[in-house]
Design a protein around this motif. Sequence first.
Motif, PDB file in Angstrom:
ATOM      1  N   GLY A 317       0.932  -1.237  -0.130  1.00  0.00           N
ATOM      2  CA  GLY A 317      -0.107   0.026   0.059  1.00  0.00           C
ATOM      3  C   GLY A 317       0.783   1.229   0.022  1.00  0.00           C
ATOM      4  O   GLY A 317       0.255   2.305   0.459  1.00  0.00           O
ATOM      5  N   TYR A 318       1.840   1.103  -0.561  1.00  0.00           N
ATOM      6  CA  TYR A 318       2.798   2.427  -0.580  1.00  0.00           C
ATOM      7  C   TYR A 318       3.505   2.586  -2.191  1.00  0.00           C
ATOM      8  O   TYR A 318       3.296   1.731  -2.785  1.00  0.00           O
ATOM      9  CB  TYR A 318       4.035   2.210   0.173  1.00  0.00           C
ATOM     10  CG  TYR A 318       3.769   2.409   1.761  1.00  0.00           C
ATOM     11  CD1 TYR A 318       4.036   3.450   2.267  1.00  0.00           C
ATOM     12  CD2 TYR A 318       3.284   1.300   2.293  1.00  0.00           C
ATOM     13  CE1 TYR A 318       3.690   3.820   3.754  1.00  0.00           C
ATOM     14  CE2 TYR A 318       3.095   1.595   3.760  1.00  0.00           C
ATOM     15  CZ  TYR A 318       3.205   2.633   4.612  1.00  0.00           C
ATOM     16  OH  TYR A 318       3.042   2.896   5.798  1.00  0.00           O
ATOM     17  N   ARG A 319       3.636   3.910  -2.157  1.00  0.00           N
ATOM     18  CA  ARG A 319       4.388   4.202  -3.685  1.00  0.00           C
ATOM     19  C   ARG A 319       5.653   5.069  -3.469  1.00  0.00           C
ATOM     20  O   ARG A 319       5.773   5.654  -2.306  1.00  0.00           O
ATOM     21  CB  ARG A 319       3.404   5.022  -4.440  1.00  0.00           C
ATOM     22  CG  ARG A 319       2.184   4.184  -5.028  1.00  0.00           C
ATOM     23  CD  ARG A 319       1.334   5.458  -5.787  1.00  0.00           C
ATOM     24  NE  ARG A 319       0.173   4.424  -6.331  1.00  0.00           N
ATOM     25  CZ  ARG A 319      -0.963   5.108  -6.602  1.00  0.00           C
ATOM     26  NH1 ARG A 319      -0.802   6.374  -6.717  1.00  0.00           N
ATOM     27  NH2 ARG A 319      -2.013   4.560  -7.201  1.00  0.00           N
ATOM     28  N   PHE A 320       6.389   5.013  -4.384  1.00  0.00           N
ATOM     29  CA  PHE A 320       7.595   5.816  -4.378  1.00  0.00           C
ATOM     30  C   PHE A 320       7.660   7.483  -4.550  1.00  0.00           C
ATOM     31  O   PHE A 320       6.447   7.841  -5.600  1.00  0.00           O
ATOM     32  CB  PHE A 320       8.736   5.353  -5.153  1.00  0.00           C
ATOM     33  CG  PHE A 320       9.582   4.199  -4.979  1.00  0.00           C
ATOM     34  CD1 PHE A 320      10.270   3.973  -3.799  1.00  0.00           C
ATOM     35  CD2 PHE A 320       8.894   2.698  -5.582  1.00  0.00           C
ATOM     36  CE1 PHE A 320      10.797   2.604  -3.377  1.00  0.00           C
ATOM     37  CE2 PHE A 320       9.572   1.664  -5.252  1.00  0.00           C
ATOM     38  CZ  PHE A 320      10.375   1.349  -4.119  1.00  0.00           C
ATOM     39  N   THR A 321       7.815   8.136  -3.714  1.00  0.00           N
ATOM     40  CA  THR A 321       8.130   9.603  -3.755  1.00  0.00           C
ATOM     41  C   THR A 321       8.839   9.872  -5.122  1.00  0.00           C
ATOM     42  O   THR A 321       9.931   9.708  -5.295  1.00  0.00           O
ATOM     43  CB  THR A 321       8.676  10.326  -2.784  1.00  0.00           C
ATOM     44  OG1 THR A 321       7.988   9.971  -1.556  1.00  0.00           O
ATOM     45  CG2 THR A 321       8.491  11.965  -2.746  1.00  0.00           C
ATOM     46  N   PRO A 322       8.051  10.769  -6.140  1.00  0.00           N
ATOM     47  CA  PRO A 322       8.962  11.486  -7.049  1.00  0.00           C
ATOM     48  C   PRO A 322      10.250  12.182  -6.940  1.00  0.00           C
ATOM     49  O   PRO A 322      10.269  12.811  -5.999  1.00  0.00           O
ATOM     50  CB  PRO A 322       8.027  12.330  -7.843  1.00  0.00           C
ATOM     51  CG  PRO A 322       6.580  11.926  -7.354  1.00  0.00           C
ATOM     52  CD  PRO A 322       6.826  11.268  -6.073  1.00  0.00           C
TER      53      PRO A 322
END
Length: 407
Positions: A317-322
Amino acid sequence: MDQDVESPVAIHQPKLPKQARDDLPRHISRDRTKRKIQRYVRKDGKCNVHHGNVRETYRYLTDIFTTLVDLKWRFNLLIFVMVYTVTWLFFGMIWWLIAYIRGDMDHIEDPSWTPCVTNLNGFVSAFLFSIETETTIGYGYRVITDKCPEGIILLLIQSVLGSIVNAFMVGCMFVKISQPKKRAETLVFSTHAVISMRDGKLCLMFRVGDLRNSHIVEASIRAKLIKSKQTSEGEFIPLNQTDINVGYYTGDDRLFLVSPLIISHEINQQSPFWEISKAQLPKEELEIVVILEGMVEATGMTCQARSSYITSEILWGYRFTPVLTLEDGFYEVDYNSFHETYETSTPSLSAKELAELASRAELPLSWSVSSKLNQHAELETEEEEKNPEEQTERNGDVANLENESKV
């Protein structure tokens, strides 16, 4: 007093053989001790495997060049110095023996005597002459004369062997210095892998980047799932390796690694994570090994960088910060945010369960129409069964109306 008091007497459990410990039921072993996942590949890319009980050690000597290159720097430098020192001492001893046997030591100050090597008056001077001969320094103080055939032969032998030693040791040091292992240290992987939705599909993702301005040519990425497996025949396979598709069939595994890239693995029916949900993931004992390969643009040598992720390093449930921003005329990469992630709404179901829900929501139109018609017919039948008297009265009224019309 309801508090527990620790007993000073330690109860020692009987030590079981390794095979017996491995054959214990898993639920018993997990209840007794909390197992720690042992990495197959460490975060810095080094393989956590030690080779023991290797009896055929002679194979290392048959490939002595690779053996020397693989040694640590302190041992490599020690061997480098020892080889040259031993070679100079060996030939210096032979030069001194030739001078001693010919009697040059007894005629040092005799101008009528022609020695094998002029100005050679002891072992130290013979050792210095050996160094000058092998390194082709040629100071001009100690020279060989033409009245010593055994010295000429020794000079030829030392020159040839000295060239071989120089080529071998200098080549070994050059390969050791130019190894692409240091180049691989500037290839970085994110500290965590994440699982979230991308284009309506559940995906496993991790990020890779290159810290140098010189690019990696023909860069490619691979991923392996390391997990123990037991076959249907009962065979136990420790550290079984399974491929994780990161774009092999679409070409997405071949990277243009100029800026950090997020590598995505779609969790579908061919994926080993097909039936793993958010609640089940922490219970799994698995490791994901990622391998980045490519050629160094400056040297043309192939380098390889490795890293791994265990279950505690996979965030659901996480994504990488641009990290990429557009500046005035160029793109800038902020590596301070390279490892950062942020939480996003992601279903906790497995990809298999999500696919089943999607298939139920997208039923064919013909099926839905026929089912509605059947439901309507069933409702009419139920209404007729519930109101039989009303139906009889209606039938009677209709009959009376028919009789009146006939009259």
